[in-house]
Design a protein around this motif. Sequence first.
Motif, PDB file in Angstrom:
ATOM      1  N   VAL A 290      44.992  70.351  85.382  1.00  0.00           N
ATOM      2  CA  VAL A 290      45.134  71.419  84.389  1.00  0.00           C
ATOM      3  C   VAL A 290      44.431  72.691  84.853  1.00  0.00           C
ATOM      4  CG1 VAL A 290      44.696  72.112  82.002  1.00  0.00           C
ATOM      5  CG2 VAL A 290      45.262  69.733  82.530  1.00  0.00           C
ATOM      6  N   PHE A 291      43.215  72.546  85.367  1.00  0.00           N
ATOM      7  CA  PHE A 291      42.440  73.727  85.745  1.00  0.00           C
ATOM      8  C   PHE A 291      43.157  74.557  86.798  1.00  0.00           C
ATOM      9  CE2 PHE A 291      39.414  75.784  88.621  1.00  0.00           C
ATOM     10  CZ  PHE A 291      38.785  76.636  87.735  1.00  0.00           C
ATOM     11  N   THR A 292      43.652  73.911  87.846  1.00  0.00           N
ATOM     12  CA  THR A 292      44.345  74.623  88.921  1.00  0.00           C
ATOM     13  C   THR A 292      45.577  75.347  88.379  1.00  0.00           C
ATOM     14  OG1 THR A 292      43.596  73.021  90.559  1.00  0.00           O
ATOM     15  CG2 THR A 292      45.491  74.372  91.153  1.00  0.00           C
ATOM     16  N   LYS A 293      46.295  74.688  87.492  1.00  0.00           N
ATOM     17  CA  LYS A 293      47.511  75.292  86.943  1.00  0.00           C
ATOM     18  C   LYS A 293      47.181  76.491  86.058  1.00  0.00           C
ATOM     19  CE  LYS A 293      50.220  71.044  87.240  1.00  0.00           C
ATOM     20  NZ  LYS A 293      50.935  69.983  86.504  1.00  0.00           N
ATOM     21  N   VAL A 294      46.082  76.411  85.328  1.00  0.00           N
ATOM     22  CA  VAL A 294      45.668  77.535  84.493  1.00  0.00           C
ATOM     23  C   VAL A 294      45.258  78.719  85.364  1.00  0.00           C
ATOM     24  CG1 VAL A 294      43.871  78.367  82.917  1.00  0.00           C
ATOM     25  CG2 VAL A 294      44.991  76.169  82.491  1.00  0.00           C
ATOM     26  N   MET A 295      44.482  78.454  86.402  1.00  0.00           N
ATOM     27  CA  MET A 295      43.972  79.531  87.254  1.00  0.00           C
ATOM     28  C   MET A 295      45.076  80.204  88.069  1.00  0.00           C
ATOM     29  SD  MET A 295      40.814  79.912  86.539  1.00  0.00           S
ATOM     30  CE  MET A 295      41.094  79.317  84.868  1.00  0.00           C
ATOM     31  N   THR A 296      46.129  79.472  88.391  1.00  0.00           N
ATOM     32  CA  THR A 296      47.210  80.049  89.197  1.00  0.00           C
ATOM     33  C   THR A 296      48.339  80.620  88.342  1.00  0.00           C
ATOM     34  OG1 THR A 296      48.221  77.852  89.417  1.00  0.00           O
ATOM     35  CG2 THR A 296      46.731  78.585  91.174  1.00  0.00           C
ATOM     36  N   ALA A 297      48.250  80.456  87.029  1.00  0.00           N
ATOM     37  CA  ALA A 297      49.277  81.006  86.131  1.00  0.00           C
ATOM     38  C   ALA A 297      49.276  82.529  86.231  1.00  0.00           C
ATOM     39  CB  ALA A 297      49.016  80.561  84.701  1.00  0.00           C
ATOM     40  N   GLU A 298      50.442  83.102  86.385  1.00  0.00           N
ATOM     41  CA  GLU A 298      50.552  84.551  86.543  1.00  0.00           C
ATOM     42  C   GLU A 298      51.045  85.259  85.298  1.00  0.00           C
ATOM     43  OE1 GLU A 298      52.957  85.286  89.958  1.00  0.00           O
ATOM     44  OE2 GLU A 298      51.464  84.497  91.386  1.00  0.00           O
ATOM     45  N   THR A 299      51.665  84.515  84.385  1.00  0.00           N
ATOM     46  CA  THR A 299      52.199  85.126  83.168  1.00  0.00           C
ATOM     47  C   THR A 299      51.859  84.252  81.967  1.00  0.00           C
ATOM     48  OG1 THR A 299      54.330  83.957  83.255  1.00  0.00           O
ATOM     49  CG2 THR A 299      54.149  86.026  84.503  1.00  0.00           C
ATOM     50  N   LEU A 300      52.025  84.840  80.790  1.00  0.00           N
ATOM     51  CA  LEU A 300      51.830  84.063  79.566  1.00  0.00           C
ATOM     52  C   LEU A 300      52.824  82.921  79.483  1.00  0.00           C
ATOM     53  CD1 LEU A 300      51.200  86.785  76.810  1.00  0.00           C
ATOM     54  CD2 LEU A 300      49.556  85.189  77.800  1.00  0.00           C
ATOM     55  N   GLU A 301      54.029  83.146  79.967  1.00  0.00           N
ATOM     56  CA  GLU A 301      55.047  82.092  79.913  1.00  0.00           C
ATOM     57  C   GLU A 301      54.612  80.879  80.734  1.00  0.00           C
ATOM     58  OE1 GLU A 301      57.584  81.867  77.915  1.00  0.00           O
ATOM     59  OE2 GLU A 301      56.907  83.789  77.092  1.00  0.00           O
ATOM     60  N   ASP A 302      53.921  81.112  81.849  1.00  0.00           N
ATOM     61  CA  ASP A 302      53.398  79.988  82.637  1.00  0.00           C
ATOM     62  C   ASP A 302      52.449  79.144  81.796  1.00  0.00           C
ATOM     63  OD1 ASP A 302      54.784  80.877  84.871  1.00  0.00           O
ATOM     64  OD2 ASP A 302      53.074  82.006  85.672  1.00  0.00           O
ATOM     65  N   ILE A 303      51.611  79.804  81.017  1.00  0.00           N
ATOM     66  CA  ILE A 303      50.649  79.093  80.167  1.00  0.00           C
ATOM     67  C   ILE A 303      51.367  78.368  79.037  1.00  0.00           C
ATOM     68  CG2 ILE A 303      48.707  79.350  78.572  1.00  0.00           C
ATOM     69  CD1 ILE A 303      47.880  79.733  81.445  1.00  0.00           C
ATOM     70  N   TYR A 304      52.346  79.032  78.418  1.00  0.00           N
ATOM     71  CA  TYR A 304      53.073  78.398  77.316  1.00  0.00           C
ATOM     72  C   TYR A 304      53.812  77.149  77.796  1.00  0.00           C
ATOM     73  CZ  TYR A 304      52.176  82.664  74.634  1.00  0.00           C
ATOM     74  OH  TYR A 304      51.572  83.719  73.971  1.00  0.00           O
ATOM     75  N   ARG A 305      54.369  77.207  78.997  1.00  0.00           N
ATOM     76  CA  ARG A 305      55.052  76.020  79.531  1.00  0.00           C
ATOM     77  C   ARG A 305      54.052  74.897  79.805  1.00  0.00           C
ATOM     78  NH1 ARG A 305      58.355  79.910  82.189  1.00  0.00           N
ATOM     79  NH2 ARG A 305      56.931  79.960  83.973  1.00  0.00           N
ATOM     80  N   LEU A 306      52.907  75.254  80.372  1.00  0.00           N
ATOM     81  CA  LEU A 306      51.892  74.253  80.689  1.00  0.00           C
ATOM     82  C   LEU A 306      51.408  73.531  79.434  1.00  0.00           C
ATOM     83  CD1 LEU A 306      49.840  72.929  82.656  1.00  0.00           C
ATOM     84  CD2 LEU A 306      48.370  74.927  82.287  1.00  0.00           C
ATOM     85  N   PHE A 307      51.250  74.283  78.351  1.00  0.00           N
ATOM     86  CA  PHE A 307      50.711  73.702  77.118  1.00  0.00           C
ATOM     87  C   PHE A 307      51.815  73.338  76.118  1.00  0.00           C
ATOM     88  CE2 PHE A 307      46.944  75.480  78.941  1.00  0.00           C
ATOM     89  CZ  PHE A 307      45.919  74.648  78.498  1.00  0.00           C
ATOM     90  N   SER A 308      53.031  73.202  76.623  1.00  0.00           N
ATOM     91  CA  SER A 308      54.113  72.708  75.777  1.00  0.00           C
ATOM     92  C   SER A 308      53.960  71.197  75.656  1.00  0.00           C
ATOM     93  CB  SER A 308      55.477  73.065  76.387  1.00  0.00           C
ATOM     94  OG  SER A 308      56.528  72.607  75.563  1.00  0.00           O
TER      95      SER A 308
END
Length: 426
Positions: A290-308
Motif C-alpha cells: 500500500v505504501f509504495t502505491k500511495v507514494m507513486t500515485a500521481e493523480t487523485l484517480e490513482d488514489i481512488y482506484r487504490l482505495f476502491s
Amino acid sequence: MQEAFLHYIWQFKKFDTASLQTTRGEAIILRNTGYPNTHGGPDFFNAQLEIDGITWVGNVEIHIKSSDWYVHSHEMDSAYDNVILHVVYEHDTEVFIKNNAVVPTLVLKDIIHTNLLRNYEKLLVSSHKWINCESDFANIDEFLMNNWLERLYIERLERKAIVIDDLLKATKNDWEAVLFTLLAKNFGLKINGEAFLMMAKSFKFSILRKLQSQPLQLEALLFGQAGVLDKDHEDAYYVSLVKEYQFLKQKFNLPATNVIPLQFFRLRPPNFPTIRLSQLAMLYHQHPNVFTKVMTAETLEDIYRLFSIGASEYWVTHYTFSKTSKASSKMLTKNFIDLLLINTLLPLKFSYLKFQGKQPTESVLNFAQSLNSEKNNIITSYNKLKPISKSALISQALLQLKTEYCEKNNCMHCAIGHSLMKTEEQ
C-alpha cells in the motif's frame, strides 16, 4: 496589552526613534533591533545600539512592566546577563543584574505610533467576537490571504510530521508500518480513532505482512486485537474468527487486548467499527504494498482506484454479527477516501519526500488543491465572513489559522493581523 505586540513594535520600529532615552536620561541611538528568538532566553539576539555614545552589541528583553523581569525570575538566569536593553511598556522598578549594574530601560508607552495603538485596540481589545479580525476579514488583500493560507497549510503538515517522526522512531523507519498505524486511526474516525490506534500499535506490523494472503486471518487479527471477539455469538462467521484469532494469538504470542471499547452509538451503520475494520483488512489483503502505491500515485484517480475497497463477503449482508441486513457492497466512499488523503496520505507523502531530501511542497499542494473543502463548523463560520474555502488546502489552512492563531489571540504572528496593524508614520 500583549508582549507579542511589543515584540512587533520593537522588531519593526513602530515608535518614534528620533530622541530615544533610557529611564535615566541616557541617549539611545538604535542601529539594529536584533533577531527574534523563538526559544528560551532573551527575546532578541544581537541588537546593536549606542547608549550615551558607547556602542553595545547584545540581547534585548521585552516586558509589559519592568517588574516582569523578576516575575519571570530572569535575575536567577545567567542567559540574561548580557541583556543590553530592557524594553518595556511601563517602567515600575529598576532591574539589576548580578554585578549590581542597572539594566538600561527604554519605555515605549509614550512613543508608540498612535495609529498603531488604535489599530491594536480595535483588533485585540474588543470582545464578543468569533475571531478578532472578523469585521475586516472579507477585505484582506487577496494576494496576502492566499500566500498566508498556503503557508498555514504547510505549517499544519509540519505539525503532523512530528507525529509521523515519532512513529518512525518507534518502528525503526518502517514506513509501511507507519502508514498502517495512521490509516487505522483514521478508519476509526473521531469516535473510534484512538481505539483503532491502540489496536494498530498492539502488534508488530510484520505479523500483518505474513497474513496478507489470508483475508480471514487478517480480519481475525484486527477484530481480535480490537477486542471485538470477546462476546458469545452463535454466528458461524464469528465463531470462525474466534477460532482463527486463538490460533494467531498462540502462534505470534499476541499481547492481551487492552484497547478502548469500540463505540457504535451515534454512528451511521456504514461507519460501524465492524465495517471499518473489515475494510482495513481487505485493503491490505488486496494491496500488499500500500505504501509504495500511495507514494507513486500521481493523480487523485490513482488514489481512488487504490482505495476502491469493500468489506469482506460476510459484511455484504451484515453491519454487526448475527443480525442480517439488506445486501450492500460496503465500499469506501469518495468522501471517506478524501478524509484519508487529507489526514493521512498527504501528510505522510510530505514527510516521506522530506525524508528523501526532496522538495515536497508542490506535489502535496497540487493534491490538496484538487480536493474538495472539508465541511465543519469552523469552515462554515469563516465562509460566512467571506466565501473562501474552495479546496482541502484552504480548509486545512483555516483550521490551522483558527486553532493556532485566532483562538490564542496570536494576531501579532499572523499575516492578516500584521496587515491590519500597519499604520502611517507620524
